[in-house]
Design an enzyme around this catalytic site. Structure first.
Site, PDB file in Angstrom:
ATOM      1  N   THR A 139      20.731  12.036 -11.602  1.00  0.00           N
ATOM      2  CA  THR A 139      21.235  11.056 -12.567  1.00  0.00           C
ATOM      3  C   THR A 139      22.013  11.689 -13.723  1.00  0.00           C
ATOM      4  O   THR A 139      22.245  11.039 -14.740  1.00  0.00           O
ATOM      5  CB  THR A 139      20.065  10.238 -13.136  1.00  0.00           C
ATOM      6  N   GLU A 140      22.436  12.926 -13.559  1.00  0.00           N
ATOM      7  CA  GLU A 140      23.105  13.614 -14.666  1.00  0.00           C
ATOM      8  C   GLU A 140      24.334  12.858 -15.169  1.00  0.00           C
ATOM      9  O   GLU A 140      24.612  12.828 -16.375  1.00  0.00           O
ATOM     10  CB  GLU A 140      23.483  15.034 -14.231  1.00  0.00           C
ATOM     11  N   VAL A 141      25.110  12.240 -14.265  1.00  0.00           N
ATOM     12  CA  VAL A 141      26.319  11.538 -14.711  1.00  0.00           C
ATOM     13  C   VAL A 141      25.979  10.300 -15.536  1.00  0.00           C
ATOM     14  O   VAL A 141      26.839   9.778 -16.260  1.00  0.00           O
ATOM     15  CB  VAL A 141      27.223  11.154 -13.517  1.00  0.00           C
ATOM     16  N   GLY A 144      25.362  12.002 -19.222  1.00  0.00           N
ATOM     17  CA  GLY A 144      26.343  12.936 -19.761  1.00  0.00           C
ATOM     18  C   GLY A 144      26.002  14.396 -19.563  1.00  0.00           C
ATOM     19  O   GLY A 144      26.399  15.245 -20.371  1.00  0.00           O
ATOM     20  N   LEU A 145      25.290  14.715 -18.484  1.00  0.00           N
ATOM     21  CA  LEU A 145      24.918  16.095 -18.207  1.00  0.00           C
ATOM     22  C   LEU A 145      25.495  16.525 -16.858  1.00  0.00           C
ATOM     23  O   LEU A 145      26.167  15.754 -16.180  1.00  0.00           O
ATOM     24  CB  LEU A 145      23.392  16.246 -18.212  1.00  0.00           C
TER      25      LEU A 145
END
Length: 263
Positions: A139-141, A144-145
């Site tokens: 779920t990084e996107v 913002g990661l």
């Protein structure tokens, strides 16, 4: 009695039986990973690496989550504090490396959500089993990661890896099995015992040979075929003079169960 070196763990519960260690992530409510969790992960798998009482490891989560990923409460202000991100990133890498470098095979019993760093933690295991109601997602996107691409690519095909990373979609347990990411997809109430069964099966093999096989998997991954197989042959030569290999061959000839001493 806990294994020496594992006293006082707050984020894990560890039980050892029949040469199998069951490590249960226990950090309510969703087994999120903070600095203390990562430090304990390094300590846990380093101790398991050195413990003759352990020949295989099962890793699972308490409650409904395997691990919901990084504890984002640690993030605010990190970018403004000099040196904070290098220290953080070093510890994150070390926690994942602790599983890969532990010379005991690790079976991940993914019992629920494995999100972000939780997904990567499962992907660092040697064998992955999933429950029917589990899922993995990166779920990084969404926050913002970035990160995890290399680990995901070790298990997912190119298109599936990109779909997973670009969309943050949840990949269900049955889909993970269909995609060959997991070796089995089971009802939740059968998952842990199935993982322990595999671990007990591994624990019954020549311990030094199993450890050599794991080292080979780790080292030959990025080697050319010729060099990788040549390395593996050196492992066979080294094992041929050990007591356990001789015992295994005697037991085979005598049609009896071998007794291994780990040397």
């Amino acid at each position: 009695m806990p294994l020496p070196g594992l006293e006082g763990l707050d984020c894990y519960r560890v039980e050892v039986e029949d040469f199998v260690a069951t490590a249960t992530i226990d950090r309510p409510p969703v087994n999120a990973q903070n600095a203390k969790f990562r430090e304990e992960t390094c300590r846990l798998f380093d101790v398991l690496h050195d413990s003759p009482e352990v020949r295989a490891v099962v890793l699972t989560g308490a409650g409904r989550a395997f691990s919901a990923g990084a504890d984002l409460k640690e993030r605010p202000g990190m970018a403004e504090s000099r040196g904070a991100y290098p220290r953080h990133n070093r510890l994150v890498r070390a926690a994942f490396d602790a599983l890969i470098e532990c010379d005991k095979p690790i079976i991940a019993a993914v019992n629920g959500a494995a999100i972000g760093a939780g997904c990567v933690l499962a992907l660092c295991a040697d064998i992955i089993l999933v429950s029917e109601d589990s899922f993995m997602s990166m779920t990084e996107v969404d926050v913002g990661l970035a990160g995890g691409v290399k680990h995901v690519l070790r298990h997912f095909g190119q298109s599936d890896a990109r779909l997973m990373l670009y969309t943050a979609r949840r990949i269900s347990g049955p889909e993970l099995y269909r995609m060959n990411v997991a070796s089995a997809c089971l009802p939740g109430d059968r998952l842990l015992e199935a993982a322990k069964g595999i671990a007990r099966e591994i624990a019954g093999k020549v311990p030094l040979a199993v450890r050599a096989a794991k080292r080979s998997f780790t080292l030959v991954e990025d080697m050319a075929l010729h060099e990788g197989y040549r390395y593996e042959q050196t492992q066979t030569v080294a094992l041929s003079t050990t007591e356990d290999t001789k015992e295994a061959q005697r037991a085979f000839a005598e049609k009896r169960k071998p007794v291994f001493k780990g040397r």
